[in-house]
Design an enzyme around this catalytic site. Structure first.
Site, PDB file in Angstrom:
ATOM      1  CG  ASP A  48     -17.887 114.667 -27.659  1.00  0.00           C
ATOM      2  OD1 ASP A  48     -17.922 115.902 -27.452  1.00  0.00           O
ATOM      3  OD2 ASP A  48     -18.920 113.966 -27.809  1.00  0.00           O
ATOM      4  CD  GLU A  61     -20.605 117.829 -27.864  1.00  0.00           C
ATOM      5  OE1 GLU A  61     -20.691 118.486 -28.918  1.00  0.00           O
ATOM      6  OE2 GLU A  61     -21.096 116.679 -27.730  1.00  0.00           O
ATOM      7  CB  THR A  89     -23.044 115.374 -25.254  1.00  0.00           C
ATOM      8  OG1 THR A  89     -22.613 115.915 -23.988  1.00  0.00           O
ATOM      9  CG2 THR A  89     -24.566 115.396 -25.323  1.00  0.00           C
ATOM     10  CE  LYS A 120     -22.747 109.463 -36.714  1.00  0.00           C
ATOM     11  NZ  LYS A 120     -22.476 109.948 -35.346  1.00  0.00           N
ATOM     12  N   GLY A 179     -26.278 116.826 -31.087  1.00  0.00           N
ATOM     13  CA  GLY A 179     -26.941 116.647 -29.792  1.00  0.00           C
ATOM     14  C   GLY A 179     -27.142 117.951 -29.041  1.00  0.00           C
ATOM     15  CE  LYS A 230     -18.170 117.089 -30.477  1.00  0.00           C
ATOM     16  NZ  LYS A 230     -19.083 115.929 -30.342  1.00  0.00           N
ATOM     17  N   GLY A 231     -22.444 118.756 -32.822  1.00  0.00           N
ATOM     18  CA  GLY A 231     -23.545 119.609 -32.408  1.00  0.00           C
ATOM     19  C   GLY A 231     -24.917 119.017 -32.650  1.00  0.00           C
TER      20      GLY A 231
HETATM   21  O1  DER Z   1     -23.837 116.630 -30.449  1.00  0.00           O
HETATM   22  C1  DER Z   1     -22.744 116.115 -30.612  1.00  0.00           C
HETATM   23  O2  DER Z   1     -21.720 116.747 -30.881  1.00  0.00           O
HETATM   24  C2  DER Z   1     -22.671 114.622 -30.580  1.00  0.00           C
HETATM   25  O3  DER Z   1     -21.399 114.185 -30.162  1.00  0.00           O
HETATM   26  C3  DER Z   1     -22.940 114.135 -31.996  1.00  0.00           C
HETATM   27  O4  DER Z   1     -22.084 114.826 -32.816  1.00  0.00           O
HETATM   28  C4  DER Z   1     -22.756 112.650 -32.181  1.00  0.00           C
HETATM   29  O5  DER Z   1     -23.897 112.055 -31.674  1.00  0.00           O
HETATM   30  P1  DER Z   1     -24.170 110.507 -31.922  1.00  0.00           P
HETATM   31  O6  DER Z   1     -22.990 109.786 -31.298  1.00  0.00           O
HETATM   32  O7  DER Z   1     -25.461 110.264 -31.199  1.00  0.00           O
HETATM   33  O8  DER Z   1     -24.250 110.290 -33.414  1.00  0.00           O
END
Ligand code: DER
Length: 230
Positions: free
Chosen positions: A83, A105, A28, A123, A99, A96-97
């Site tokens: 992911d 996830e 996500t 990142k 989103g 993560k998180g």
């Molecule tokens: O919410 C999540 O874990 C998403 O994977 C986030 O960590 C990365 O979102 P992005 O690809 O829009 O930066």
């Protein structure tokens, strides 16, 4: 290259590793969405795959693009999950998180033999924690849970804002009906200790530290794609 191009480069590099016919966990976020669009193009060209989504949002987009989707109950053993991540450190530990999908996830990644993280190279961090740590909590006893998190941070010499994630004026509600607290610790020198301490708090459902789960990070930057393997 702009951010969208980097996301697509990472997505294409990750797709190139995938074998036909696998059971695939699908992440996500915006980088995961770039991967979904790449995957959709190959499915339309005949690539065989069975996808399991990590959020309702991802499930909707995959179905729109014609990717065959199954539930995790139908496919409880997955070959790979692809992911995104908010942060990746040198030991492939993740935050993560961002989103809001961290619980599903983490459940899907845990059910997968491999987890490939795709991201632009911004990142990549030395120490996790500049990105606020998302903590998925039950709404019951929220203040008590908040105080427990603050106490854990203090015992680790950390401090910083812990705020309830909102959408407009309303609390953000996850696909599983929980709330999210975002904890700005600034840096988390001992992610394993932090993870264990948070898991001991009953009101905490799950948190965004992914430790020992990522098998490979595919990071796209101006000089091309770099692969970090555990
Ligand atoms: O919410 C999540 O874990 C998403 O994977 C986030 O960590 C990365 O979102 P992005 O690809 O829009 O930066």
């Amino acid at each position: 290259a702009d951010a969208a191009a980097l996301k697509r480069q990472a997505a294409e590099a990750a797709f190139a590793d995938l074998e036909e016919g696998i059971n695939l966990g699908i992440g996500t976020g915006s980088t995961a969405e770039a991967f979904i669009r790449v995957l959709g193009e190959h499915v339309r060209a005949g690539f065989k795959v069975a996808g399991v989504a990590t959020s309702q949002r991802t499930d909707r987009l995959c179905r729109e693009l014609g990717i065959p989707m199954r539930t995790l109950d139908e496919l409880p053993i997955l070959d790979v999950t692809v992911d995104g991540a908010d942060e990746v450190d040198g030991k492939l530990r993740l935050i993560k998180g961002g989103g809001g999908a961290l619980l599903r996830e983490k459940i899907v990644a845990h059910a997968s033999a491999k987890m490939i993280v795709i991201a632009d190279e911004t990142k990549r961090v030395e120490t996790l924690g500049a990105f606020p740590l998302p903590i998925e909590v039950n709404g019951f006893g929220l203040t008590a849970t908040f105080l427990s998190i603050r106490r854990i941070a203090e015992t680790m010499g950390l401090s910083g804002e812990i705020i309830l994630r909102k959408v407009g004026d309303d609390p953000f509600i996850t696909d599983s009906g929980h709330l999210i607290l975002d904890a700005s610790f600034g840096r988390i020198p001992d992610p394993e200790a932090m993870s264990a301490a948070l898991h001991a708090v009953p009101g905490i459902v799950e948190h965004g530290l992914f430790i020992g789960m990522c098998s490979e990070a595919v990071l796209a930057g101006p000089n091309g794609v770099e692969r970090l393997k555990s």
